[in-house]
Design a protein around this motif. Structure first.
Motif, PDB file in Angstrom:
ATOM      1  N   VAL A  67       0.868  -1.184   0.000  1.00  0.00           N
ATOM      2  CA  VAL A  67       0.000   0.000   0.000  1.00  0.00           C
ATOM      3  C   VAL A  67       0.904   1.233   0.000  1.00  0.00           C
ATOM      4  O   VAL A  67       1.809   1.340   0.831  1.00  0.00           O
ATOM      5  CB  VAL A  67      -0.934   0.016   1.233  1.00  0.00           C
ATOM      6  CG1 VAL A  67      -1.833   1.253   1.201  1.00  0.00           C
ATOM      7  CG2 VAL A  67      -1.781  -1.251   1.298  1.00  0.00           C
ATOM      8  N   ILE A  68       0.671   2.125  -0.952  1.00  0.00           N
ATOM      9  CA  ILE A  68       1.453   3.361  -1.034  1.00  0.00           C
ATOM     10  C   ILE A  68       0.482   4.512  -0.833  1.00  0.00           C
ATOM     11  O   ILE A  68      -0.513   4.615  -1.557  1.00  0.00           O
ATOM     12  CB  ILE A  68       2.149   3.501  -2.408  1.00  0.00           C
ATOM     13  CG1 ILE A  68       3.036   2.282  -2.686  1.00  0.00           C
ATOM     14  CG2 ILE A  68       2.953   4.793  -2.486  1.00  0.00           C
ATOM     15  CD1 ILE A  68       3.628   2.245  -4.098  1.00  0.00           C
ATOM     16  N   GLY A  69       0.740   5.369   0.174  1.00  0.00           N
ATOM     17  CA  GLY A  69      -0.214   6.464   0.378  1.00  0.00           C
ATOM     18  C   GLY A  69       0.030   7.283   1.618  1.00  0.00           C
ATOM     19  O   GLY A  69       1.118   7.283   2.200  1.00  0.00           O
ATOM     20  N   SER A  70      -1.024   7.974   2.030  1.00  0.00           N
ATOM     21  CA  SER A  70      -0.939   8.998   3.071  1.00  0.00           C
ATOM     22  C   SER A  70      -1.218   8.437   4.455  1.00  0.00           C
ATOM     23  O   SER A  70      -1.908   7.436   4.603  1.00  0.00           O
ATOM     24  CB  SER A  70      -1.995  10.064   2.782  1.00  0.00           C
ATOM     25  OG  SER A  70      -3.276   9.451   2.760  1.00  0.00           O
ATOM     26  N   MET A 107      -8.859  12.023  19.261  1.00  0.00           N
ATOM     27  CA  MET A 107      -7.741  11.980  18.316  1.00  0.00           C
ATOM     28  C   MET A 107      -7.715  10.593  17.688  1.00  0.00           C
ATOM     29  O   MET A 107      -7.693   9.589  18.389  1.00  0.00           O
ATOM     30  CB  MET A 107      -6.419  12.280  19.020  1.00  0.00           C
ATOM     31  CG  MET A 107      -5.329  12.642  18.058  1.00  0.00           C
ATOM     32  SD  MET A 107      -4.003  13.587  18.848  1.00  0.00           S
ATOM     33  CE  MET A 107      -3.094  12.287  19.621  1.00  0.00           C
ATOM     34  N   ASN A 108      -7.773  10.541  16.358  1.00  0.00           N
ATOM     35  CA  ASN A 108      -7.833   9.264  15.639  1.00  0.00           C
ATOM     36  C   ASN A 108      -6.746   9.189  14.583  1.00  0.00           C
ATOM     37  O   ASN A 108      -6.408  10.195  13.968  1.00  0.00           O
ATOM     38  CB  ASN A 108      -9.179   9.111  14.903  1.00  0.00           C
ATOM     39  CG  ASN A 108     -10.366   9.200  15.822  1.00  0.00           C
ATOM     40  OD1 ASN A 108     -10.363   8.599  16.872  1.00  0.00           O
ATOM     41  ND2 ASN A 108     -11.370   9.971  15.431  1.00  0.00           N
ATOM     42  N   ALA A 109      -6.239   7.990  14.356  1.00  0.00           N
ATOM     43  CA  ALA A 109      -5.328   7.777  13.232  1.00  0.00           C
ATOM     44  C   ALA A 109      -6.162   7.731  11.961  1.00  0.00           C
ATOM     45  O   ALA A 109      -7.211   7.102  11.918  1.00  0.00           O
ATOM     46  CB  ALA A 109      -4.583   6.460  13.428  1.00  0.00           C
ATOM     47  N   GLY A 110      -5.701   8.427  10.920  1.00  0.00           N
ATOM     48  CA  GLY A 110      -6.434   8.466   9.654  1.00  0.00           C
ATOM     49  C   GLY A 110      -5.486   8.565   8.471  1.00  0.00           C
ATOM     50  O   GLY A 110      -4.317   8.177   8.549  1.00  0.00           O
ATOM     51  N   GLY A 111      -5.982   9.136   7.383  1.00  0.00           N
ATOM     52  CA  GLY A 111      -5.233   9.188   6.118  1.00  0.00           C
ATOM     53  C   GLY A 111      -5.651   8.006   5.263  1.00  0.00           C
ATOM     54  O   GLY A 111      -5.708   6.871   5.752  1.00  0.00           O
ATOM     55  N   LYS A 112      -5.972   8.261   3.991  1.00  0.00           N
ATOM     56  CA  LYS A 112      -6.541   7.201   3.144  1.00  0.00           C
ATOM     57  C   LYS A 112      -5.589   6.023   2.983  1.00  0.00           C
ATOM     58  O   LYS A 112      -6.009   4.870   3.029  1.00  0.00           O
ATOM     59  CB  LYS A 112      -6.923   7.760   1.770  1.00  0.00           C
ATOM     60  CG  LYS A 112      -8.011   8.824   1.840  1.00  0.00           C
ATOM     61  CD  LYS A 112      -8.607   9.124   0.489  1.00  0.00           C
ATOM     62  CE  LYS A 112      -9.569   8.055   0.064  1.00  0.00           C
ATOM     63  NZ  LYS A 112     -10.706   7.890   0.963  1.00  0.00           N
ATOM     64  N   LEU A 166      -1.669  -1.187  -4.016  1.00  0.00           N
ATOM     65  CA  LEU A 166      -2.891  -0.416  -3.775  1.00  0.00           C
ATOM     66  C   LEU A 166      -2.515   1.038  -3.487  1.00  0.00           C
ATOM     67  O   LEU A 166      -1.670   1.305  -2.635  1.00  0.00           O
ATOM     68  CB  LEU A 166      -3.641  -1.020  -2.577  1.00  0.00           C
ATOM     69  CG  LEU A 166      -4.891  -0.290  -2.077  1.00  0.00           C
ATOM     70  CD1 LEU A 166      -5.979  -0.221  -3.152  1.00  0.00           C
ATOM     71  CD2 LEU A 166      -5.442  -0.975  -0.816  1.00  0.00           C
ATOM     72  N   MET A 167      -3.160   1.968  -4.203  1.00  0.00           N
ATOM     73  CA  MET A 167      -2.857   3.399  -4.000  1.00  0.00           C
ATOM     74  C   MET A 167      -4.127   4.254  -3.996  1.00  0.00           C
ATOM     75  O   MET A 167      -5.180   3.822  -4.427  1.00  0.00           O
ATOM     76  CB  MET A 167      -1.925   3.899  -5.110  1.00  0.00           C
ATOM     77  CG  MET A 167      -0.534   3.320  -5.045  1.00  0.00           C
ATOM     78  SD  MET A 167       0.630   4.124  -6.183  1.00  0.00           S
ATOM     79  CE  MET A 167       0.158   3.390  -7.746  1.00  0.00           C
ATOM     80  N   GLN A 168      -3.986   5.488  -3.515  1.00  0.00           N
ATOM     81  CA  GLN A 168      -5.034   6.514  -3.519  1.00  0.00           C
ATOM     82  C   GLN A 168      -4.383   7.828  -3.955  1.00  0.00           C
ATOM     83  O   GLN A 168      -3.254   7.810  -4.423  1.00  0.00           O
ATOM     84  CB  GLN A 168      -5.677   6.689  -2.148  1.00  0.00           C
ATOM     85  CG  GLN A 168      -5.621   5.488  -1.227  1.00  0.00           C
ATOM     86  CD  GLN A 168      -4.195   5.173  -0.782  1.00  0.00           C
ATOM     87  OE1 GLN A 168      -3.388   6.073  -0.604  1.00  0.00           O
ATOM     88  NE2 GLN A 168      -3.893   3.902  -0.629  1.00  0.00           N
ATOM     89  N   LEU A 169      -5.074   8.974  -3.742  1.00  0.00           N
ATOM     90  CA  LEU A 169      -4.573  10.241  -4.312  1.00  0.00           C
ATOM     91  C   LEU A 169      -4.320  11.333  -3.273  1.00  0.00           C
ATOM     92  O   LEU A 169      -4.484  12.509  -3.555  1.00  0.00           O
ATOM     93  CB  LEU A 169      -5.558  10.747  -5.379  1.00  0.00           C
ATOM     94  CG  LEU A 169      -5.834   9.774  -6.532  1.00  0.00           C
ATOM     95  CD1 LEU A 169      -6.903  10.345  -7.461  1.00  0.00           C
ATOM     96  CD2 LEU A 169      -4.561   9.463  -7.315  1.00  0.00           C
ATOM     97  N   GLU A 170      -3.890  10.954  -2.064  1.00  0.00           N
ATOM     98  CA  GLU A 170      -3.520  11.970  -1.067  1.00  0.00           C
ATOM     99  C   GLU A 170      -2.008  12.185  -1.019  1.00  0.00           C
ATOM    100  O   GLU A 170      -1.492  12.767  -0.071  1.00  0.00           O
ATOM    101  CB  GLU A 170      -4.045  11.587   0.329  1.00  0.00           C
ATOM    102  CG  GLU A 170      -5.536  11.802   0.471  1.00  0.00           C
ATOM    103  CD  GLU A 170      -6.067  11.506   1.872  1.00  0.00           C
ATOM    104  OE1 GLU A 170      -7.155  12.015   2.192  1.00  0.00           O
ATOM    105  OE2 GLU A 170      -5.425  10.761   2.632  1.00  0.00           O
TER     106      GLU A 170
END
Length: 309
Positions: A8-11, A37-42, A138-142
């Motif tokens: 997985v490559i992403g934010s 406070m939550n961990a996030g990022g796509k 797997l990737m997204q756009l952030e």
């Protein structure tokens, strides 16, 4: 259980949420909220979703050299994710989202992308051996588009299937689309990619055909309560959504993508993998938060066996 490697490559972001009765107007202070406070990022959400479904996951990302970055890595390690390729950026802070939510669920969000914006093709080069060994990417756009395009092309040349969740919505080059095995837009993203407004099976089919003609053999359009439309080469189908009372849709799409890639890595057809991913994201929307709402494999199996609602 398959032990194929998923890259997985992403934010990754840290979400800081204040829930209060109402949102402040400019210049106003509203007292009496609660803080979460939550961990996030796509990227991180999708990596966690894949790991919780039993995937063997390596996450390529970038954080700042700060407490948020260090805390994120600890969380991913606890999920069994390989964090050797989460790079540290001395110049930028870790990605942070400041989120305000009122009593009606209305929100306003400000995101400082920080180190996510400096995940560059050179970083992908540093992880090239990992990319070469991966069975799925797997990737997204952030993260920067040039990084997404660079990684997709490397994987495509190697013959490794690339799955792209094209969110947040933006236009994509034909060069990128040609490198993809599967793209998973929602209705809004599908409209941006195809020019067709998606609202039912026929419009989804039109949109999927246009996207597919740009070089992607497989298209899955997620349509919320209407379910997921699938174009698998020249076959079309619709997987119905599981009916639930949604309380927070955060990370539903990320849970879908992470679960989908695990299904494919275990030899499921796209339709079978979408069916499982759809069930997983239906659990996510019944819970608050991003990563905290993503189900584990055993929870999904209970539902699939009809032992739990």
């Amino acid at each position: 259980m398959g032990n194929k490697k998923i890259l997985v490559i992403g934010s990754c972001n840290t979400d800081m949420v204040i829930k209060s009765d109402r949102l402040p107007i400019p210049g106003e202070t509203v007292i009496g909220g609660t803080f979460l406070m939550n961990a996030g990022g796509k990227g991180a959400n999708q990596a966690v979703a894949a790991a919780r479904q039993g995937g063997k996951v390596t996450f390529v990302s970038k954080t700042g050299n700060d407490v948020f970055g260090k805390q994120s890595i600890e969380l991913y390690n606890a999920e069994g994710i390989n964090t050797d390729f989460i790079f540290s950026d001395a110049k930028n802070s870790s990605g942070v989202a400041l989120i305000m939510v009122d009593s009606h669920g209305e929100n306003c969000i400000a995101v400082a992308s920080g180190a996510n914006g400096s995940l560059v093709p050179d970083d992908i080069e540093k992880a090239k051996n990992e990319l070469d060994a991966a069975d799925y990417v797997l990737m997204q756009l952030e993260i920067p588009m040039e990084t997404v395009e660079y990684a997709a092309e490397l994987a495509w040349k190697k013959g490794t299937p690339v799955i792209l969740n094209p969110a947040p919505a933006r236009t994509l080059s034909d060069k990128l689309l040609k490198c993809l095995f599967l793209v998973t837009p929602n209705e809004t993203e599908a409209e941006i990619l195809s020019g067709i407004k998606v609202f039912d099976f026929n419009s989804a089919k039109q949109a999927a055909d246009i996207i597919s003609n740009k070089g992607v053999p497989n298209v899955v359009i997620t349509m919320g309560a209407m379910g997921a439309f699938i174009k698998e080469n020249d076959e079309y189908s619709l997987v119905e959504a599981t009916k639930v009372d949604a309380i927070d849709t955060t990370a539903a799409g990320d849970c879908f993508s992470g679960t989908l890639v695990v299904g494919l890595s275990e030899g499921k057809t796209i339709q079978e993998a979408v069916r499982t991913a759809s069930k997983a994201s239906s659990i996510t929307v019944t819970r608050m938060g991003a990563q905290s709402s993503i189900p584990y494999r055993n929870e999904l199996q209970l539902i699939e066996n009809g032992l739990s609602k």
